[in-house]
Design a protein around this motif. Sequence first.
Motif, PDB file in Angstrom:
ATOM      1  N   ASP A  69       0.753  -1.199   0.024  1.00 16.45           N
ATOM      2  CA  ASP A  69       0.007   0.066  -0.107  1.00 16.45           C
ATOM      3  C   ASP A  69       0.848   1.243   0.026  1.00 16.45           C
ATOM      4  O   ASP A  69       2.079   1.279   0.390  1.00 16.45           O
ATOM      5  CB  ASP A  69      -0.903   0.003   1.050  1.00 16.45           C
ATOM      6  N   ILE A  70       0.243   2.300  -0.438  1.00 16.06           N
ATOM      7  CA  ILE A  70       1.080   3.538  -0.478  1.00 16.06           C
ATOM      8  C   ILE A  70       0.280   4.615   0.454  1.00 16.06           C
ATOM      9  O   ILE A  70      -0.665   5.031   0.537  1.00 16.06           O
ATOM     10  CB  ILE A  70       1.142   4.358  -1.928  1.00 16.06           C
ATOM     11  N   LEU A  71       1.237   5.251   1.408  1.00 13.47           N
ATOM     12  CA  LEU A  71       0.675   6.158   2.431  1.00 13.47           C
ATOM     13  C   LEU A  71       0.934   7.579   1.743  1.00 13.47           C
ATOM     14  O   LEU A  71       1.949   7.849   1.520  1.00 13.47           O
ATOM     15  CB  LEU A  71       1.323   6.125   3.759  1.00 13.47           C
ATOM     16  N   VAL A  72      -0.393   8.332   1.688  1.00 14.54           N
ATOM     17  CA  VAL A  72      -0.096   9.829   1.351  1.00 14.54           C
ATOM     18  C   VAL A  72      -0.072  10.721   2.502  1.00 14.54           C
ATOM     19  O   VAL A  72      -1.055  10.565   3.504  1.00 14.54           O
ATOM     20  CB  VAL A  72      -1.155  10.221   0.298  1.00 14.54           C
ATOM     21  N   PHE A  73       0.950  11.412   2.760  1.00 19.03           N
ATOM     22  CA  PHE A  73       1.022  12.514   3.814  1.00 19.03           C
ATOM     23  C   PHE A  73       0.791  13.641   3.213  1.00 19.03           C
ATOM     24  O   PHE A  73       1.325  14.127   2.293  1.00 19.03           O
ATOM     25  CB  PHE A  73       2.431  12.397   4.283  1.00 19.03           C
ATOM     26  N   SER A  74      -0.153  14.520   3.873  1.00 19.90           N
ATOM     27  CA  SER A  74      -0.387  15.913   3.294  1.00 19.90           C
ATOM     28  C   SER A  74      -0.669  16.714   4.429  1.00 19.90           C
ATOM     29  O   SER A  74      -1.169  16.636   5.569  1.00 19.90           O
ATOM     30  CB  SER A  74      -1.936  15.640   2.369  1.00 19.90           C
ATOM     31  N   PHE A  75      -0.256  18.096   4.143  1.00 19.66           N
ATOM     32  CA  PHE A  75      -0.406  19.163   5.337  1.00 19.66           C
ATOM     33  C   PHE A  75      -0.393  20.276   4.503  1.00 19.66           C
ATOM     34  O   PHE A  75       0.232  20.673   3.670  1.00 19.66           O
ATOM     35  CB  PHE A  75       0.593  18.916   6.483  1.00 19.66           C
ATOM     36  N   ILE A  76      -1.125  21.510   5.065  1.00 18.22           N
ATOM     37  CA  ILE A  76      -1.570  22.606   4.386  1.00 18.22           C
ATOM     38  C   ILE A  76      -0.147  23.432   4.361  1.00 18.22           C
ATOM     39  O   ILE A  76       0.699  23.322   5.599  1.00 18.22           O
ATOM     40  CB  ILE A  76      -2.609  23.695   4.836  1.00 18.22           C
ATOM     41  N   GLY A  77       0.359  23.726   3.088  1.00 17.35           N
ATOM     42  CA  GLY A  77       1.623  24.657   3.133  1.00 17.35           C
ATOM     43  C   GLY A  77       2.720  23.883   2.843  1.00 17.35           C
ATOM     44  O   GLY A  77       3.876  24.017   2.572  1.00 17.35           O
ATOM     45  N   PHE A  78       2.551  22.426   2.704  1.00 15.75           N
ATOM     46  CA  PHE A  78       3.731  21.497   2.565  1.00 15.75           C
ATOM     47  C   PHE A  78       3.391  20.406   1.346  1.00 15.75           C
ATOM     48  O   PHE A  78       2.076  20.348   0.702  1.00 15.75           O
ATOM     49  CB  PHE A  78       3.859  20.522   3.612  1.00 15.75           C
ATOM     50  N   ASN A  79       4.448  19.970   0.504  1.00 20.74           N
ATOM     51  CA  ASN A  79       4.331  19.300  -0.545  1.00 20.74           C
ATOM     52  C   ASN A  79       3.767  17.951   0.087  1.00 20.74           C
ATOM     53  O   ASN A  79       4.211  17.244   0.852  1.00 20.74           O
ATOM     54  CB  ASN A  79       5.530  19.026  -1.352  1.00 20.74           C
ATOM     55  N   ASN A  80       2.724  17.239  -0.901  1.00 23.73           N
ATOM     56  CA  ASN A  80       2.243  15.780  -0.439  1.00 23.73           C
ATOM     57  C   ASN A  80       3.520  15.044  -0.429  1.00 23.73           C
ATOM     58  O   ASN A  80       4.370  15.152  -1.412  1.00 23.73           O
ATOM     59  CB  ASN A  80       1.151  15.513  -1.389  1.00 23.73           C
ATOM     60  N   LEU A  81       3.370  13.976   0.310  1.00 25.66           N
ATOM     61  CA  LEU A  81       4.435  13.006   0.212  1.00 25.66           C
ATOM     62  C   LEU A  81       3.843  11.523   0.204  1.00 25.66           C
ATOM     63  O   LEU A  81       2.983  11.080   0.920  1.00 25.66           O
ATOM     64  CB  LEU A  81       5.384  13.179   1.436  1.00 25.66           C
ATOM     65  N   GLU A  82       4.414  10.703  -0.691  1.00 30.18           N
ATOM     66  CA  GLU A  82       3.848   9.267  -0.773  1.00 30.18           C
ATOM     67  C   GLU A  82       5.166   8.396  -0.553  1.00 30.18           C
ATOM     68  O   GLU A  82       6.118   8.408  -1.178  1.00 30.18           O
ATOM     69  CB  GLU A  82       3.278   9.110  -2.359  1.00 30.18           C
ATOM     70  N   VAL A  83       4.767   7.199   0.316  1.00 31.59           N
ATOM     71  CA  VAL A  83       5.589   6.307   0.644  1.00 31.59           C
ATOM     72  C   VAL A  83       5.027   5.019   0.594  1.00 31.59           C
ATOM     73  O   VAL A  83       3.883   4.774   1.031  1.00 31.59           O
ATOM     74  CB  VAL A  83       6.070   6.522   2.445  1.00 31.59           C
ATOM     75  N   THR A  84       5.575   3.934  -0.089  1.00 31.50           N
ATOM     76  CA  THR A  84       5.134   2.740  -0.064  1.00 31.50           C
ATOM     77  C   THR A  84       5.563   1.616   1.105  1.00 31.50           C
ATOM     78  O   THR A  84       6.566   1.825   1.580  1.00 31.50           O
ATOM     79  CB  THR A  84       5.885   1.799  -1.339  1.00 31.50           C
ATOM     80  N   ILE A  85       4.676   0.918   1.577  1.00 35.22           N
ATOM     81  CA  ILE A  85       4.776   0.099   2.817  1.00 35.22           C
ATOM     82  C   ILE A  85       5.396  -1.272   2.355  1.00 35.22           C
ATOM     83  O   ILE A  85       4.993  -1.832   1.621  1.00 35.22           O
ATOM     84  CB  ILE A  85       3.523  -0.067   3.461  1.00 35.22           C
ATOM     85  N   ASN A  86       6.527  -1.216   2.683  1.00 40.64           N
ATOM     86  CA  ASN A  86       7.204  -2.383   2.410  1.00 40.64           C
ATOM     87  C   ASN A  86       7.281  -3.622   3.973  1.00 40.64           C
ATOM     88  O   ASN A  86       7.777  -4.752   3.666  1.00 40.64           O
ATOM     89  CB  ASN A  86       8.820  -2.053   1.843  1.00 40.64           C
ATOM     90  N   SER A  87       7.123  -3.002   4.845  1.00 44.39           N
ATOM     91  CA  SER A  87       7.282  -3.841   6.168  1.00 44.39           C
ATOM     92  C   SER A  87       6.387  -3.129   7.100  1.00 44.39           C
ATOM     93  O   SER A  87       5.807  -2.131   6.802  1.00 44.39           O
ATOM     94  CB  SER A  87       8.709  -4.272   6.659  1.00 44.39           C
ATOM     95  N   ASN A  88       6.465  -3.893   8.169  1.00 46.35           N
ATOM     96  CA  ASN A  88       5.457  -3.326   9.483  1.00 46.35           C
ATOM     97  C   ASN A  88       6.398  -2.373  10.333  1.00 46.35           C
ATOM     98  O   ASN A  88       6.306  -1.965  11.278  1.00 46.35           O
ATOM     99  CB  ASN A  88       4.820  -4.188  10.299  1.00 46.35           C
ATOM    100  N   ALA A  89       7.719  -1.983   9.659  1.00 47.94           N
ATOM    101  CA  ALA A  89       8.778  -0.983  10.438  1.00 47.94           C
ATOM    102  C   ALA A  89       8.046   0.407  10.482  1.00 47.94           C
ATOM    103  O   ALA A  89       7.264   0.512   9.741  1.00 47.94           O
ATOM    104  CB  ALA A  89      10.020  -1.131   9.771  1.00 47.94           C
ATOM    105  N   ASP A  90       8.499   1.037  11.386  1.00 46.25           N
ATOM    106  CA  ASP A  90       8.037   2.621  11.586  1.00 46.25           C
ATOM    107  C   ASP A  90       8.511   3.078  10.204  1.00 46.25           C
ATOM    108  O   ASP A  90       9.488   3.116   9.717  1.00 46.25           O
ATOM    109  CB  ASP A  90       8.711   3.019  12.519  1.00 46.25           C
ATOM    110  N   ILE A  91       7.463   4.141   9.902  1.00 46.80           N
ATOM    111  CA  ILE A  91       7.848   5.071   8.740  1.00 46.80           C
ATOM    112  C   ILE A  91       7.668   6.457   9.255  1.00 46.80           C
ATOM    113  O   ILE A  91       6.602   6.927   9.494  1.00 46.80           O
ATOM    114  CB  ILE A  91       6.677   4.901   7.801  1.00 46.80           C
ATOM    115  N   ASN A  92       8.988   6.794   9.413  1.00 50.41           N
ATOM    116  CA  ASN A  92       9.029   8.302   9.762  1.00 50.41           C
ATOM    117  C   ASN A  92       9.305   9.126   8.411  1.00 50.41           C
ATOM    118  O   ASN A  92      10.210   8.759   7.529  1.00 50.41           O
ATOM    119  CB  ASN A  92      10.393   8.451  10.684  1.00 50.41           C
TER     120      ASN A  92
END
Length: 987
Positions: A69-92
């Motif tokens: 799955d792909i996580l999409v991070f969005s916040f006003i004033g910031f560029n959207n960021l997409e990260v693919t889930i490769n494991s259950n490790a923390d995604i910072n």
Amino acid sequence: MRNFKNALLGMLFLFPLIASAQISVKGKVTDKATGMELPGVNVIVKGTVNGTVTDFDGLYTIDNVNIGDILVFSFIGFNNLEVTINSNADINVAMEESAESLEEVVIIGYGTTTKKDATGSVSSVKAEDINKGAIASPEQLLVGKVAGVQVTTGGGAPGTGSSIRIRGGSSLSATNNPLIVIDGIPIDNDGVSGTRNPLNIVNPNDIESYSILKDASATAIYGSRASNGVIIITTKKGKSGGIKANYTANVSVQENVQFVDAMSVDDYKAYVNANGTATDVALLGNQNNNWQDLIFQTGVGTDHNISLSGGSNKINVRGSIGYTNLNGTLKTSKLERGTYALNVGTKFFDNKLKVDVNAKASLIANRFADQGAIGNAISFDPTQPVYDNSLPFGGYFEWTSAVDGRAIKVGAPKNPLALLEQRRNTSSVQRLIGNVQFDYKLHFLPELRANLNVGIDKSSSKGKNNIFNSATTELADGTNLGNMATYDQQKENKLLDFYLNYVKDIESINSKIDFMAGYSYQNFLNEGGDISDIQDSNISQVNDYSNVLNLQSFFGRLNYTLANKYLFTLTYRTDGSSRFRGDNKWGHFPSAAFAWKMKEESFLQDSNTISDLKLRLGWGVTGQQDIGDDYHPALATYLLSTNTAQYQFGNGFISTYRAEPYNTTLKWEETTTYNVGLDFGFINDRINGSIDGYFRETVDLLNFIPFPAGSSLSNADFANIGSLENKGIELTLNLIPIQTDDLDLTLSLNGAWSDTEITKLTTNESPDYVGEPVGGFSGGVGNNIQIHTVGYAPNSFYVYEQVYDANGKPLEDVYVDRNDNGIIDLGDRYRFEKPTADITAGFSTDLNYKNFNFTMSWRGSFGNYVYNNVDSNLGFKLNLLNTAFPEVISNGVENVLETDFINGGTERYLSDYYVQDASFVKLDNVGIGYNFNSVFGEGTNLKLNATVQNVLIITDYEGLDPEVFGGIDYNIYPRPRIYTLGLNLNF
């Protein structure tokens, strides 16, 4: 084998279930630029509605996700960021600000715009770009930061006010102060009794940004008071997310590093012995005092400010409390100030209605030192004692008459330390600035919004100025009882602004229109009184006053954008002032501007070298009516007589009324400005800046001029006579020569050239009219050192041309006979230089290496001249050894040893010898800081900094300080060098 086959078959059957097993993922989101946690960030699985929001610490947990799955991070004033889930490790993740948010937003009159879309000459200064140090007043943060803006502090007294000039000012007798707007409220810039600075209401730590509007196309929306530019101060607001706290504190040490060059004890004794009579020599004492050392001290100050902020998508809040305690370097000078600020922003009706509440309050306590002690410290005999308990002056030594030991000798200076310690001049001021702003986007027409702003600026002040058992007040019987004076003042400034704003994108013609129209009402009330009494006597003076000024306006502005390339702005404002009468009450102020965003053209759009290029053209008319806080010169008024000027009828006394001068023909002073500017950026804006050229003409000057005898109730008053021209060039340049992960360097340079010339002063030109004398000075009673003259700069020095001997020494009473009539008379004076600079410049550096930060700010002024009134008044023999006062001897400055001047005749005071080049270069500020980041745990940030202010002055000026507003140097409170250690803690 059979068991193996069964197991393999089972695994194949379970494989789809194993592959589709859902997991949970957690992590932390931070700001890539600062490393700070970002609360309120949306985290969602792409293509689904499964999502969450980061908490106060930037942490998130999201369940029911799959590998791939792909996580999409969005916040006003910031560029959207997409990260693919490769494991259950923390995604910072670390998010970057978007280009749109980085584009500089500037506040303009009744709205905002971006720097790239501005059509007028607008400069913006952010709080984080300023080296603060020990700053008590907001305007001091602008020193040297903006091209064409000069901020000159009135001296080194704690909390002292500053004179601000944008492009040099546009008037002769009316105010040249810019209009100052704080969170939408145009404040009373004439100040409040009991405080020397109208901006002390705002704690510098609460300021978010400044916008400086310079040309008429930018300022005309404020019409009536915008001829001298506009400074818009925006304070910090709360932001969405959890509660954040900030604590800033600093401790400062102030010391004087420069002193007036009064003669030393040895030089003074030698001078008296060589030049004085036997009586003079006999008056010398046996002490060895440096009076400047005795009246000055090391000043210590502290400043604390704490703020809390936070909010949600419906409400945001920020509150702050600040406390400042500053002790000046002149003994008995002190400032204490408490500031309180609250900002609340809320949204209603599906975010259609926004309500912002802003409130700022301050409690200020001052003790003002008698700055006359500075001049007396130079002139008082250094061989005399400080104290003498045998004299009736509270234990201080004073020059007393040989006939009556209670009486002060005629012509004697006063004990400088006694002037300070026997006077208690205190004030207390309470001030509140608050407003509520409603912004409603209509449900049935979302392109239209209505804005209502209701505000108040209210102050109450009182003060006492008591002199105890002092030689400064003496009754006829020779007793020294002192003086008591009290005053109180209440000022109230009410504001109501309402406007409608319609914004519409018209895609069919690739256009955008932004139209605004509104009404403004502002009413000023100023009332109070003062009483002055000589203690234990019946001598008193009472003065009460109450004045009202009303301003009303109708205004409108149209912004039209075509193809995001061509920007047009039209503004019109009609202003009415209660200062004027009849048809002259209303003034009309239009403006127009055009900007061409050349970078958006096809021939530049793909350029990697040019990142921004915009041409600006502007024209507009602004007005001026401010000729005194309480002055209504067009009204027929009467003045009540004082208690000492009553008319006696029998045993009673009747107060009389005197008709005051007035002029019903007075009208608005008008200034027309033409501006051309170019904004540029190269190499992704690593080189960026702007250049502006302007021409201004002011007509119908509100000029204070002499009237012919019998033509008015006064021999001088205001009239709309005269005109002047002002032109200049301004340059702003920012460079980022180094930009890496660990090291970046930013260089900022600004410079301005300006020239002002009076073009008319009278209704009928006359070759015999030399001009209007101005610029009184100490020592020359009734004389002036400056003049307003057609063809010259305002306040030009009007002097005699000094003659020198072969060794370059000035010859006393020898001047050039410029009119060749064989004698030295008034006709031999000429106009020599001016107090305003031809060129001003500022230069600052900002160097960041890992967690270290180093800043430095320089400032220069070139072509400005100052009349050295200290030398002219204290640098001749008869000031030290005056034959008219044989029982007194006084000290003077070292200049008397250089000139050997004897008398204090009028011509000597008016010699160009004392008009000196005051060009200077100053290193205003050096600072170093270190960011400890989260030294106290996650979610905290600690930064320590150390600064030094007033580090270095390079100048040829022979006086104490070349930076003298108005150009006449006398009795200035020295600007100290300030060492500051501060911390900034976010948690």
